[in-house]
Enzyme design. Sequence first.
Site, PDB file in Angstrom:
ATOM      1  CD  GLU A 109       0.200   7.599   4.495  1.00 14.38           C
ATOM      2  OE1 GLU A 109       0.350   8.689   3.918  1.00 14.38           O
ATOM      3  OE2 GLU A 109       0.629   6.528   4.035  1.00 14.38           O
TER       4      GLU A 109
ATOM      5  NE  ARG B  39       0.923   6.654   1.133  1.00 15.66           N
ATOM      6  CZ  ARG B  39       0.959   7.815   0.489  1.00 15.66           C
ATOM      7  NH1 ARG B  39       1.106   7.820  -0.837  1.00 15.66           N
ATOM      8  NH2 ARG B  39       0.859   8.957   1.145  1.00 15.66           N
TER       9      ARG B  39
ATOM     10  CD  GLU C 217      -2.013 -24.767   2.671  1.00 18.27           C
ATOM     11  OE1 GLU C 217      -2.416 -24.775   3.846  1.00 18.27           O
ATOM     12  OE2 GLU C 217      -2.347 -23.886   1.840  1.00 18.27           O
TER      13      GLU C 217
END
Length: 366
Positions: free
Chosen positions: A296, A188, A56
């Site tokens: 992973e 990633r 903002e």
Amino acid sequence: MAFRADDERFMRLALDEARKGLGRTHPNPAVGAVIVKAGKVIATGYHARAGTAHAEANALMLAGAKAKGATIYSTLEPCDHFGRTPPCTQAILDHGLSRVVYGSSDPNPLVDGKGVRRLKRAGLAVTGGVLAAECDALNEPFFKVMRTGLPFVTVKAGLTLDGKIATAAGQSKWITSEAARAHAHALRDRVDAVVVGAGTVVADDPALTTRIPGGRDAMRVVIDPQLRTKPTAKVYAANGPRVMVVTARPADSARARAFARRGVQVVTVSERKGRLELETALRALVKLGVLHLLVEGGATTTGRFFEAGLVDELVLFIAPKVFGAEGLSWVGALGVRQVADAPGFRVTGLEQVGDDVMLRVRPRKP
């Protein structure tokens, strides 16, 4: 207050702005803002990273005096507290806007409706909940941390049609296509930390870097209960982001000190029935600003996250190959004996990526 005809259109523009900051703002949420006057966009802004101006404030800075009497669209409820930057509500009031439209309510106790109440008391028209589902989805990890103290966990794997991540000889390069691997690197790029197990480090010696144009490397975390990985492994390289190893070994042990000398943060957590207390490790990561975690790891690490009930999402890249029974499964033993005991999932996305299929699924709620 009811939505106006163009509210959703302008909020979609704010969402586009917010996406520019994805993966860069932790521990803050990604937020976008658009200022509209007489039906025309006069300024846009997004939050780039923690410690810099909020969306903002960036949009208002660009709009300047033109913001007087305008409407601001923000993907998240404006804040009303001092942190590393001043409150957005004050900037909105200082610029003389007449209306505020936001998408998500902010569960942060420092916000949580305070900004909305202040704006309404000042006489501004305030409308909330515009495209709330899309705005909420954008910051799902932030919301989970605020509500549970735990990061959002995505498990990623590249596997064959029969669910294998390597041949019987341990070969895994490459199961999936180049296009699928590029998608994986894009994941990633948008998370705060990437996690693998000790077995993956020993077998593959990965760097866990993000290899796409303009990508940035996430924090690297290795689950290594007995510290059997070598401090000289690629993942522990001194360059790049912070590196952590989670272990059951004491931080003052000789082995742990060898990691510390490499600049690796050693986090010791307790074990229960031979398993590391993963939830404790994840709460430690949250204290470091981690909102979104990408797992992973191999079968053992993935299985541990399943067992602990810590998986929020699966992203599976499925290649049109078959390795047979000798291949290595993508998830370890879960102790399932009856069909009814198997974890259930719902499909949330299906897309062809190169020669492969990207499947997104989420656990079914009990």
